[in-house]
Design a protein around this motif. Structure first.
Motif, short mmCIF file in Angstrom:
data_model
loop_
_atom_site.label_atom_id
_atom_site.label_comp_id
_atom_site.label_asym_id
_atom_site.label_seq_id
_atom_site.Cartn_x
_atom_site.Cartn_y
_atom_site.Cartn_z
N LYS A 1 -107.63 -126.96 -38.77
CA LYS A 1 -107.13 -125.42 -38.20
C LYS A 1 -105.88 -125.61 -37.68
CE LYS A 1 -109.11 -122.88 -35.48
NZ LYS A 1 -109.96 -121.73 -34.56
N ARG A 2 -105.65 -126.14 -36.92
CA ARG A 2 -104.28 -126.25 -36.06
C ARG A 2 -103.12 -126.91 -36.83
NH1 ARG A 2 -104.73 -125.23 -30.70
NH2 ARG A 2 -106.80 -125.19 -29.75
N ALA A 3 -103.62 -127.79 -37.89
CA ALA A 3 -102.66 -128.48 -38.51
C ALA A 3 -102.06 -127.45 -39.79
CB ALA A 3 -103.04 -129.85 -39.15
N LYS A 4 -103.11 -126.84 -40.43
CA LYS A 4 -102.84 -125.80 -41.41
C LYS A 4 -102.06 -124.82 -40.89
CE LYS A 4 -105.59 -122.09 -41.27
NZ LYS A 4 -105.08 -120.78 -41.69
N GLY B 1 -90.30 -115.81 -33.29
CA GLY B 1 -91.68 -115.25 -34.04
C GLY B 1 -92.62 -116.55 -34.29
N TYR B 2 -92.26 -117.40 -34.14
CA TYR B 2 -93.12 -118.43 -34.65
C TYR B 2 -94.29 -118.94 -34.00
CZ TYR B 2 -94.93 -123.35 -35.64
OH TYR B 2 -95.98 -124.36 -36.09
N MET C 1 -100.18 -118.36 -33.99
CA MET C 1 -101.52 -117.67 -33.56
C MET C 1 -102.24 -116.94 -34.84
SD MET C 1 -101.85 -119.03 -30.71
CE MET C 1 -103.31 -118.20 -29.88
N ALA C 2 -101.52 -116.25 -35.46
CA ALA C 2 -102.03 -115.52 -36.68
C ALA C 2 -102.79 -116.30 -37.59
CB ALA C 2 -100.87 -114.79 -37.19
N ALA C 3 -102.28 -117.64 -37.87
CA ALA C 3 -102.65 -118.56 -38.74
C ALA C 3 -103.95 -119.49 -38.27
CB ALA C 3 -101.56 -119.44 -39.25
N LEU C 4 -104.15 -119.31 -37.01
CA LEU C 4 -105.32 -119.76 -36.40
C LEU C 4 -106.75 -119.29 -36.98
CD1 LEU C 4 -104.39 -120.97 -32.77
CD2 LEU C 4 -104.66 -122.39 -34.66
N PHE C 5 -106.92 -119.25 -38.08
CA PHE C 5 -108.16 -118.62 -38.84
C PHE C 5 -108.17 -119.20 -39.96
CE2 PHE C 5 -110.79 -114.46 -39.00
CZ PHE C 5 -111.18 -114.50 -37.83
#
Length: 639
Positions: free
Chosen positions: A519-522, A616-617, A622-626
């Motif tokens: 999840k963190r990698a993606k 903004g990174y 954080m938004a992609a940690l899902f």
């Protein structure tokens, strides 16, 4: 006496080391590769060993449970040797650094093309056809007119004169070693010689002069030096033909799984030297295996071209990489001139040449330059993206008008490292998975019994767990949804293959910790892509081609990658598999001076966005940690 003996099992290898040395260091001295992705800092917990006899001192760590301590299990990196020892290294703590067989490589490449046909995704563009053939080194057979009173030019000028009759070369040079032997060599060979010419930094050099006609035997090698995997090809430079391909784990993995860990290790005493030798030993072994397989004399190997990220290039050339990780993140060199391969410790012809494809910045190296060259992005009128999914997730956005790049630290999970049952894309790796009504079906590379899970397999598993609601969108497993979910040593795990149906000593599982790693990698990779497009004010609909590169990307299921939020929700026809684009670009530069010059132009043209200073990174990350993303609209999904 300060020396102690350590015997490792099941290898049955004994090594003598200084008292106080760690078990991990002793294993390295014995030539045994232990999994230590943190570089020996005691935080990854992957170097567990069993003490059979002897005494050690070990710092307390939460990575070893009380039950494990009672079984004499220690972390090799934290256990200091106090006496003679006998140590067992279990399979789970080992790194498989063996070279990939030619059969395994062929299987992966077949899968690349069959996958493209299966879901109607375009095949890689064969950009070799775009460049004029003129390899890094060429051989010319010369029959020189014998000197006379009427033709009294020197031996060296006589060679120059004859070469110019074959090729238009404005600037030519040669080294003193060739000149010293020239007089005797020409006369002993009856003025019939073969000259090897090398393209070296804007000039043409006479690399080698041999008696007789050896022009039919000229070979080169090209390499992709990845953080996790090293891949090499043997090329017949006369016939533009790849004779063999081979891959192996980068032996530097013993000192850490990512570039930052290795940069830190390089600052230790002899650290840079150890990292340098680890990579060149791996390269030289692949070269030896390739020339042996194809019965080629090492002296006929005259050219070496490689591409790799900036840290790997520095370590290959034994250049201090420490400033790569220090603000303002400036490497020692992005453009390295052509040198003698022997200067870097590469074992080809002693006078053979080495060239590294130039990089762009500290975290966008020659592997990405080579990838852009292979994809031909800089000649495209429409916007394209190249994404290299590996230990470092690099993204390039551009066209003939501009090229901009960035890089995110994804970790080695997608390359089968740092996850409990992970392995590289080789025979026996689970690469495709389906889950239906709690029944799991899977395919392995080579259709062998399952030995572990490679990157594409993990993507499929997570996508299927999500679809079957066995895993929630945060990555937590739901025991009530499947009897394959159970309590593991640390957290919950899902059984992908029971040991009875696999070639494994234990069940092959995916744990919640594995899911968190992926999840963190993606999230890191997708956030890099999203940040780059936002920074350039580019809408997703404007991107017409999406090139996918990376060692594991030969069997990735695009639909699964979109479901978990690794790739954007584009129509499938926009995606193009490139496989190892870094190796493709290095081969192009080996075979064509025009391609090599183009690579230099690409590296100069490409700008770099430093994500650590991009405001903004972290929001995107954080938004992609899902799974797939907190913004469901991006994936046309409902919350």
């Amino acid at each position: 006496m300060n020396k102690v003996k350590v015997t490792f099992f099941p290898d049955n290898k004994t090594v003598e080391v200084e008292r106080g040395t760690t078990i991990l260091s002793a294993a390295i001295s014995a030539g045994i590769s232990v999994n230590s992705s943190c570089g020996g800092d005691g935080v990854c917990g992957r170097c567990k060993v069993i003490l059979k006899s002897g005494n050690v001192y070990s710092q307390p760590t939460g990575r070893i449970t009380l039950e494990e301590r009672q079984k004499n299990i220690y972390l090799a990196c934290l256990a200091s040797i106090e006496s003679d020892l006998e140590v067992e290294i279990p399979t789970t703590s080992r790194l498989d650094l063996r070279a990939e067989s030619a059969q395994d490589t062929e299987l992966r490449m077949k899968d690349l093309f069959s996958k493209a046909e299966e879901i109607e995704i375009p095949k890689p563009v064969l950009t070799e056809k775009l460049f004029a053939y003129l390899p890094l080194t060429t051989k010319i057979y010369l029959e020189l007119p014998k000197p006379s009173l009427q033709d009294s030019v020197s031996d060296l000028d006589r060679i120059y004169r004859q070469i110019i009759m074959h090729q238009d070369i404005p600037i030519m040079q040669t080294g003193l070693a060739n000149i010293r032997q020239l007089g005797e060599l020409l006369r002993d060979s009856d003025w019939k010689v073969t000259v090897t010419l090398g393209r070296r930094n804007g000039t043409t050099e006479i690399v080698l002069i041999e008696p007789g006609n050896t022009s039919g035997r000229n070979y080169g090698v090209c390499f992709d030096i990845g953080t996790t995997t090293i891949s090499g090809q043997l090329v017949d430079l006369n016939h533009k033909k790849v004779l063999g391909t081979m891959a192996a784990y980068n032996k530097q993995a013993t000192f850490g799984s990512d570039v930052i860990t290795r940069i830190i290790f390089a600052q230790k005493q002899d650290g840079l030297e150890k990292l340098h030798h680890a990579v060149i030993d791996g390269i030289n072994q692949i070269i030896q295996d390739l020339i042996k397989e194809h019965s080629i004399d090492l002296n006929n190997l005259t050219a070496f071209v490689c591409s790799g990220n900036t840290t790997m290039t520095h370590l290959l050339l034994r250049i201090d990489p420490s400033n790569i990780r220090r603000d303002p993140y400036i490497p020692t060199a992005n453009f390295v001139p052509v040198i003698r391969a022997a200067e870097a410790g590469i074992k080809i012809n002693p006078r053979g040449l080495l060239w590294c494809v130039p990089g762009v910045a500290s975290y966008v190296g020659g592997d990405i330059t080579a990838g852009v060259l292979a994809c031909n992005i800089d000649n495209e009128e429409d916007l394209s993206v190249l994404i290299d999914i590996g230990t470092n997730g690099e993204v390039v956005l551009g066209s003939r008008e501009f090229l901009v790049s960035c890089a995110a630290s994804a970790g080695p999970a997608f390359e089968g490292s740092g996850v409990s049952c992970g392995m590289r894309s080789s025979r026996g790796a689970i690469q495709k998975v389906k889950i239906n009504n709690n029944k799991v079906s899977f395919e392995t590379i080579g259709n062998d019994k399952a030995r572990g899970i490679c990157g594409s397999g993990y993507i499929d598993i997570i996508a299927e767990l999500l679809h079957e609601k066995i895993m929630d969108k945060d990555g937590k497993l739901e025991p009530k949804k499947s009897d394959r979910v159970r309590d593991g040593e640390i957290d919950k795990e899902f059984v992908v293959a029971y040991k009875e149906e696999a070639d494994a000593v234990a069940d092959i599982v995916i744990t919640e910790a594995d899911i968190e790693n992926i999840k963190r990698a993606k999230a890191a990779i997708y956030a890099a892509f999203a940040t780059l497009t936002r920074h350039m004010d580019i809408k997703l609909s404007q991107i017409r081609k999406f090139f996918i590169a990376g060692g594991f990307g030969t069997s990735i299921n695009i639909e699964s990658a979109i479901k978990i939020g690794l790739l954007p929700n584009f129509p499938l026809e926009r995606f193009i598999f490139m496989g190892n684009s870094s190796l493709i670009g290095a081969r192009q530069a080996l075979l064509s001076e025009q391609a090599a010059n183009k690579a230099q132009d690409i590296a100069q043209k490409m700008s770099y966005l430093e994500l650590s200073t991009e405001s903004g990174y972290m929001d995107e990350y954080m938004a992609a940690l899902f799974f797939p993303h907190t913004d469901f609209n991006q994936f046309n999904l409902r919350g």
